[in-house]
Design a protein around this motif. Sequence first.
Motif, PDB file in Angstrom:
ATOM      1  N   PRO A 146       0.807  -1.221   0.000  1.00 41.31           N
ATOM      2  CA  PRO A 146       0.000   0.000   0.000  1.00 41.31           C
ATOM      3  C   PRO A 146       0.842   1.274   0.000  1.00 41.31           C
ATOM      4  O   PRO A 146       1.968   1.278   0.480  1.00 41.31           O
ATOM      5  CB  PRO A 146      -0.807  -0.105   1.305  1.00 41.31           C
ATOM      6  CG  PRO A 146      -0.189  -1.166   2.108  1.00 41.31           C
ATOM      7  CD  PRO A 146       0.685  -1.995   1.239  1.00 41.31           C
ATOM      8  N   ASP A 147       0.257   2.346  -0.559  1.00 42.55           N
ATOM      9  CA  ASP A 147       0.908   3.653  -0.510  1.00 42.55           C
ATOM     10  C   ASP A 147       1.067   4.094   0.945  1.00 42.55           C
ATOM     11  O   ASP A 147       0.338   3.633   1.837  1.00 42.55           O
ATOM     12  CB  ASP A 147       0.050   4.686  -1.260  1.00 42.55           C
ATOM     13  CG  ASP A 147       0.210   4.558  -2.776  1.00 42.55           C
ATOM     14  OD1 ASP A 147       1.101   3.800  -3.211  1.00 42.55           O
ATOM     15  OD2 ASP A 147      -0.555   5.219  -3.500  1.00 42.55           O
ATOM     16  N   VAL A 148       1.990   5.028   1.142  1.00 45.37           N
ATOM     17  CA  VAL A 148       2.312   5.485   2.496  1.00 45.37           C
ATOM     18  C   VAL A 148       2.146   7.001   2.551  1.00 45.37           C
ATOM     19  O   VAL A 148       2.720   7.719   1.737  1.00 45.37           O
ATOM     20  CB  VAL A 148       3.778   5.080   2.814  1.00 45.37           C
ATOM     21  CG1 VAL A 148       4.252   5.729   4.089  1.00 45.37           C
ATOM     22  CG2 VAL A 148       3.904   3.569   2.919  1.00 45.37           C
ATOM     23  N   ILE A 149       1.334   7.477   3.482  1.00 44.04           N
ATOM     24  CA  ILE A 149       1.142   8.932   3.639  1.00 44.04           C
ATOM     25  C   ILE A 149       2.247   9.454   4.553  1.00 44.04           C
ATOM     26  O   ILE A 149       2.426   8.946   5.671  1.00 44.04           O
ATOM     27  CB  ILE A 149      -0.245   9.246   4.245  1.00 44.04           C
ATOM     28  CG1 ILE A 149      -1.353   8.661   3.358  1.00 44.04           C
ATOM     29  CG2 ILE A 149      -0.432  10.750   4.422  1.00 44.04           C
ATOM     30  CD1 ILE A 149      -2.745   8.753   3.963  1.00 44.04           C
ATOM     31  N   ASP A 150       2.971  10.447   4.072  1.00 45.04           N
ATOM     32  CA  ASP A 150       4.120  10.980   4.822  1.00 45.04           C
ATOM     33  C   ASP A 150       3.627  12.061   5.780  1.00 45.04           C
ATOM     34  O   ASP A 150       3.220  13.152   5.364  1.00 45.04           O
ATOM     35  CB  ASP A 150       5.108  11.558   3.797  1.00 45.04           C
ATOM     36  CG  ASP A 150       6.402  12.026   4.440  1.00 45.04           C
ATOM     37  OD1 ASP A 150       6.405  12.268   5.661  1.00 45.04           O
ATOM     38  OD2 ASP A 150       7.399  12.171   3.699  1.00 45.04           O
ATOM     39  N   ILE A 151       3.676  11.743   7.081  1.00 50.58           N
ATOM     40  CA  ILE A 151       3.155  12.697   8.077  1.00 50.58           C
ATOM     41  C   ILE A 151       4.292  13.367   8.857  1.00 50.58           C
ATOM     42  O   ILE A 151       4.056  13.970   9.897  1.00 50.58           O
ATOM     43  CB  ILE A 151       2.196  11.990   9.070  1.00 50.58           C
ATOM     44  CG1 ILE A 151       2.890  10.801   9.737  1.00 50.58           C
ATOM     45  CG2 ILE A 151       0.907  11.582   8.389  1.00 50.58           C
ATOM     46  CD1 ILE A 151       2.253  10.367  11.023  1.00 50.58           C
TER      47      ILE A 151
END
Length: 431
Positions: free
Chosen positions: A28-33
Amino acid sequence: MADTQKTATLTIDGQSYELPIHSPTCGPDVIDIRKLYGQAGVFTYDPGFTSTAACDSTITYIDGDKGELLHRGYPIDQLAGDSHYLEVCYLLLYGNLPSKAELEKFEKTITMHTMIHEQMHGFFRGFRRDAHPMATMVGVVGAMSAFYHDSTDITDPRQREIASHRLIAKMPTIAAMAYKYSIGQPFVYPRNDLDYAANFLHMCFAVPAEEYNVDPILSRAMDRIFTLHADHEQNASTSTVRLASSSGANPFACIAAGIACLWGPAHGGANQACLEMLKEIGSVDRIPEFIARAKDKNDPFRLMGFGHRVYKNFDPRATVMKQSADEVLDLLGVEDNPILQVAKELEKQALSDPYFAEKKLFPNVDFYSGIILEAMGFPTSMFTPIFALSRTVGWVSQWKEQLGDPGMKIGRPRQLYKGEAARDYTPVDER
Ligand code: CMC
């Protein structure tokens, strides 16, 4: 990291924030927080890291829905079937399969490091004989930092490599010595004419009084157990190693931390707990009682060797382990082993029960490994040390990768504080 063209929008109180999205090779894609707190003043909340990627990695990939486990892209069933542990160690450490010459050199290097400093023998003798071998391993591996000063400078890539080789080479010696000490037998020195798995079996089961020849089928099965446990991406013990290492701690201290984490029954301790559970069940007619207990919300009992945080279809390691169990028990002439009968029937009944199907609970690698290890003659207390020695290569590969990452930062999670707000201290006689 890959491209950052895609973004996610987070809106808090009418204010929107654009968060970059990274796309991995697989998964899965990864949201950069990473900048979220700086920009919006909020933390994210994810106890147990169920939705959080803590690092980039190129070592191991798991697709839990497909039941897929890849090391550097190679499927685990191919590695367990056609490769062997030291070749897999090379693959994990260096990223590609070795040439013939590279493999020979690597095997020779590991073999030359199998002995431990003689003074460490006294360290073993400081433990009580009835100490769990995992307790001894945590202590002895941590103590390696007091013996191998020339490989504790983590800023020197050559020292990092030597520490990796030492840990992979010496872990079987340490595990076997912990076992020998616990049963009151003399330590058996490593034999460099034997391969990695055969040498381990020899150190565990040979005695000075008689000749011990390692059965090649058993050493192959042992090697396969090592291979199946070699790495498993960011599991609890590996994450522990990475967290310890993020502060700059030396490699031996970091791996000792990993061993400590692995010991718990939800992780590496499950193989011991699983065999003990199968023995407690004892006969197939008692299986429904234990399945009912596992389903009862008011009973803390769980079916050990069942379930996994990531695998939600099947654990590919369990499939190979089950085949190995059949082969080893057949070889040893114990195919009628009552524990194996209980295990097979328990697997069948649990898999046809809606509770386990709905929660996607399947046998994991530890469901069958204990049966093989017991048939080989290991006591249950040695199951987790064997997992620890197998996983050492995964820990050191991930540690080495982390230290080579220029973006490495100390691991420092935040929290959702629910305690008292600031209040004034009152002297004891006024309370
Ligand atoms: N028996 C009965 N119910 C279970 C089991 C089990 N073995 N595992 C999970 N559940 C239930 C759990 O009660 C929960 O139910 P609900 O949603 O109603 O609250 C649901 O399934 C999800 O469980 P979870 O604990 O939230 O899942 P997790 O991803 O946090 O835990 C696990 C994964 C491996 C810790 C857990 O499945 C477990 O405790 N299994 C037994 C121990 C075991 O075999 N561990 C070895 C893992 S493989 C080797 C390794 O990597 O170390």
